[in-house]
Every structure is written in structure tokens, then in C-alpha cells.
Scaffold this motif. Structure first.
Motif, mmCIF file in Angstrom:
data_model
loop_
_atom_site.group_PDB
_atom_site.id
_atom_site.type_symbol
_atom_site.label_atom_id
_atom_site.label_comp_id
_atom_site.label_asym_id
_atom_site.label_seq_id
_atom_site.Cartn_x
_atom_site.Cartn_y
_atom_site.Cartn_z
ATOM 1 N N LEU A 114 0.836 -1.199 0.000
ATOM 2 C CA LEU A 114 0.000 0.000 0.000
ATOM 3 C C LEU A 114 0.867 1.242 0.000
ATOM 4 N N PRO A 115 0.403 2.348 -0.571
ATOM 5 C CA PRO A 115 -0.890 2.502 -1.223
ATOM 6 C C PRO A 115 -0.883 1.888 -2.623
ATOM 7 N N PRO A 116 -2.085 1.601 -3.142
ATOM 8 C CA PRO A 116 -2.154 1.106 -4.517
ATOM 9 C C PRO A 116 -1.833 2.229 -5.494
ATOM 10 N N THR A 117 -1.333 1.855 -6.669
ATOM 11 C CA THR A 117 -1.222 2.854 -7.729
ATOM 12 C C THR A 117 -2.580 2.898 -8.389
ATOM 13 N N MET A 118 -3.063 4.059 -8.681
ATOM 14 C CA MET A 118 -4.411 4.190 -9.233
ATOM 15 C C MET A 118 -4.351 4.061 -10.752
ATOM 16 N N ASP A 119 -3.809 2.955 -11.207
ATOM 17 C CA ASP A 119 -3.625 2.671 -12.623
ATOM 18 C C ASP A 119 -4.800 1.826 -13.098
ATOM 19 N N THR A 120 -5.474 2.222 -14.163
ATOM 20 C CA THR A 120 -6.619 1.466 -14.663
ATOM 21 C C THR A 120 -6.208 0.285 -15.544
ATOM 22 N N ASP A 121 -4.905 0.144 -15.819
ATOM 23 C CA ASP A 121 -4.413 -0.992 -16.587
ATOM 24 C C ASP A 121 -4.566 -2.256 -15.740
ATOM 25 N N ARG A 122 -5.351 -3.219 -16.219
ATOM 26 C CA ARG A 122 -5.605 -4.448 -15.457
ATOM 27 C C ARG A 122 -4.336 -5.263 -15.218
ATOM 28 N N ASN A 123 -3.276 -5.036 -16.007
ATOM 29 C CA ASN A 123 -2.022 -5.778 -15.848
ATOM 30 C C ASN A 123 -1.014 -5.051 -14.965
ATOM 31 N N ALA A 124 -1.378 -3.883 -14.433
ATOM 32 C CA ALA A 124 -0.466 -3.133 -13.576
ATOM 33 C C ALA A 124 -0.187 -3.930 -12.301
ATOM 34 N N LYS A 125 1.047 -3.890 -11.824
ATOM 35 C CA LYS A 125 1.452 -4.611 -10.614
ATOM 36 C C LYS A 125 1.092 -3.768 -9.397
ATOM 37 N N THR A 126 -0.165 -3.858 -8.998
ATOM 38 C CA THR A 126 -0.646 -3.078 -7.866
ATOM 39 C C THR A 126 -1.785 -3.814 -7.169
ATOM 40 N N VAL A 127 -1.942 -3.526 -5.883
ATOM 41 C CA VAL A 127 -3.105 -4.005 -5.143
ATOM 42 C C VAL A 127 -4.332 -3.321 -5.741
ATOM 43 N N ARG A 128 -5.440 -4.025 -5.808
ATOM 44 C CA ARG A 128 -6.687 -3.458 -6.318
ATOM 45 C C ARG A 128 -7.702 -3.414 -5.174
ATOM 46 N N ILE A 129 -8.205 -2.229 -4.889
ATOM 47 C CA ILE A 129 -9.206 -2.048 -3.843
ATOM 48 C C ILE A 129 -10.410 -1.402 -4.522
ATOM 49 N N TYR A 130 -11.525 -2.138 -4.588
ATOM 50 C CA TYR A 130 -12.649 -1.619 -5.357
ATOM 51 C C TYR A 130 -13.981 -2.210 -4.928
ATOM 52 N N LYS A 131 -15.032 -1.545 -5.380
ATOM 53 C CA LYS A 131 -16.384 -2.074 -5.280
ATOM 54 C C LYS A 131 -16.914 -2.207 -6.695
ATOM 55 N N CYS A 132 -17.677 -3.255 -6.892
ATOM 56 C CA CYS A 132 -18.174 -3.620 -8.215
ATOM 57 C C CYS A 132 -19.694 -3.490 -8.207
ATOM 58 N N ASN A 133 -20.281 -3.153 -9.354
ATOM 59 C CA ASN A 133 -21.739 -3.001 -9.414
ATOM 60 C C ASN A 133 -22.455 -4.222 -9.990
ATOM 61 N N CYS A 134 -21.770 -5.367 -10.101
ATOM 62 C CA CYS A 134 -22.465 -6.561 -10.597
ATOM 63 C C CYS A 134 -23.460 -7.035 -9.538
ATOM 64 N N SER A 135 -24.452 -7.798 -9.963
ATOM 65 C CA SER A 135 -25.505 -8.222 -9.036
ATOM 66 C C SER A 135 -24.950 -9.091 -7.906
ATOM 67 N N THR A 136 -23.938 -9.908 -8.186
ATOM 68 C CA THR A 136 -23.363 -10.770 -7.153
ATOM 69 C C THR A 136 -22.721 -9.937 -6.057
ATOM 70 N N CYS A 137 -21.829 -9.032 -6.431
ATOM 71 C CA CYS A 137 -21.124 -8.213 -5.434
ATOM 72 C C CYS A 137 -22.080 -7.287 -4.705
ATOM 73 N N GLN A 138 -23.084 -6.762 -5.405
ATOM 74 C CA GLN A 138 -24.076 -5.903 -4.772
ATOM 75 C C GLN A 138 -24.826 -6.645 -3.673
ATOM 76 N N LYS A 139 -25.333 -7.830 -3.993
ATOM 77 C CA LYS A 139 -26.124 -8.586 -3.015
ATOM 78 C C LYS A 139 -25.279 -9.062 -1.841
ATOM 79 N N MET A 140 -24.005 -9.374 -2.113
ATOM 80 C CA MET A 140 -23.121 -9.843 -1.039
ATOM 81 C C MET A 140 -22.514 -8.694 -0.254
ATOM 82 N N GLY A 141 -22.538 -7.471 -0.804
ATOM 83 C CA GLY A 141 -21.868 -6.347 -0.162
ATOM 84 C C GLY A 141 -20.359 -6.536 -0.147
ATOM 85 N N PHE A 142 -19.819 -7.120 -1.213
ATOM 86 C CA PHE A 142 -18.403 -7.481 -1.265
ATOM 87 C C PHE A 142 -17.536 -6.250 -1.528
ATOM 88 N N PHE A 143 -16.521 -6.061 -0.712
ATOM 89 C CA PHE A 143 -15.567 -4.955 -0.806
ATOM 90 C C PHE A 143 -14.230 -5.582 -1.215
#
Length: 197
Positions: free
Chosen positions: A24-53
Motif C-alpha cells: 500500500l498505497p495502490p497505484t491508481m492505474d486502470t491498466d488491469r495488468n499493472a502490478k498493484t493491489v486493487r481495492i474496489y467495489k463492483c456493481n455486478c448483481s453478485t457483489c451488490q447482493k453480497m456487499g463485497f468490498f
């Protein structure tokens, strides 16, 4: 300045326990191949219903271990849609602890050494993940063949307090991004349609 630490996580009753190494901290790089920790919330129905962080380590194979229970089959596993990722939960208290897409393998590991602490050389059996080969539909229904390896711990199950994480600080420091898995638009600093803060 970045720092790498090992954090403990568990369900509410403590039957499911894991450790994750985060830089930490993560680099705020939107490249999915970037070598960084990813901390996010997703709007898919699965993550929404589970409240997954989501909190994804850099090395999926080396930065995440499950230390309890002794048999990974004792952890509940919910699979939806393509059935590639397992959304694991404690069978006793019901808390969702992590999501894994891949295969499990047992390993004898010196956990103290792995965590970068002084070790007496004792090992214990842990569970780690490894990639699998997937052949089937992608998120849009097109056929694909690819290697799959996914690990995301539910950040709300990380230990807090001294030596733990401060989720409020993560938010205030801008570590958190929002991912759009409904319309597949670019990640944002605010929730996408039907997403949550």
C-alpha cells in the motif's frame, strides 16, 4: 511511500482464517495488468447482493494463504453464472471472506517466514491458489479459452486496529475505485449505475 505488510482476515466466528500480503498505497492505474493491489467495489448483481468490498493482492499465488480450516471443503462455496469463481463463506457464521477463481493446493509453509517475521522454522499446512484453464462463455456470452486465476478478499473481513487495516482511511486517502461490470465502462472514483458507496 509504499510499504508491504501481511494482514490477517477471518469470518465473524473465526473458523475461516486467511492472511494476505498487501503493498500500500495502490497505484491508481486502470491498466488491469499493472502490478498493484486493487481495492474496489463492483456493481455486478453478485457483489451488490453480497456487499463485497474487493481487495486483490498483487501475486495471487504468493500473497494469499488460508490457514483455517484444515480442509478447504469445510468452507462454503457459492458459484453463479459461469461457475468459474467461488464466493467462499463460513458455514458456521455465514460471513463471505474471499472469492477465488482457480484451483486450491495444499502446501507446508513456514508462515512466519512467509509473513516476513522472525521464524523458528515451524511449518503448517495452508491452502494456496493456482491458475486453471477455462473454456466456455465470457461475460458477454462469447466462447473463450483462457487461463483463469482470481483472488479477492472481502476487505470488511480484514482485522482492524493496531497492525490491521483502517477502511475509513482507505476511503479518505482515495484508495478505492468503482468498477462497472454491467456496462463495462472505465473505472471511476464514484459508483457506477446501480453501484454502492
Amino acid at each position: 511511500m509504499t510499504s508491504t505488510n501481511v494482514y490477517h482476515g477471518s469470518c465473524h466466528c473465526g473458523d475461516v482464517k486467511y492472511q494476505v500480503r498487501l503493498t500500500l498505497p495502490p497505484t491508481m492505474d486502470t491498466d488491469r495488468n499493472a502490478k498493484t493491489v486493487r481495492i474496489y467495489k463492483c456493481n455486478c448483481s453478485t457483489c451488490q447482493k453480497m456487499g463485497f468490498f474487493h481487495c486483490r493482492p498483487i501475486s495471487l499465488t504468493e500473497d494469499f494463504i488460508v490457514t483455517s480450516p484444515a480442509d478447504i471443503k469445510d468452507v462454503g462455496d457459492y458459484r453463479c453464472f459461469r461457475k468459474v469463481n467461488g464466493w467462499y463463506f463460513c458455514k458456521k457464521c455465514g460471513v463471505r471472506t474471499f472469492g477465488v477463481g482457480g484451483a486450491w493446493e495444499q502446501e507446508e509453509l513456514d508462515v512466519e517466514k512467509w509473513a516476513g517475521r522472525e521464524s523458528d522454522g515451524k511449518t503448517q499446512t495452508v491452502w494456496k491458489t493456482k491458475p486453471i484453464w477455462y473454456k466456455g462463455p465470457d461475460m458477454k456470452g462469447n466462447q473463450e479459452e483462457r487461463e483463469v486465476h482470481y483472488v479477492s478478499v472481502n476487505a470488511v473481513t480484514l482485522e482492524t486496529g493496531e497492525g490491521g487495516v483502517d477502511l475509513r482511511k482507505w476511503h479518505e486517502d482515495g484508495y478505492l475505485i468503482y468498477v462497472d461490470c454491467r456496462d463495462f465502462s472505465e473505472p471511476s472514483m464514484t459508483p457506477h449505475a446501480q453501484g454502492m458507496y
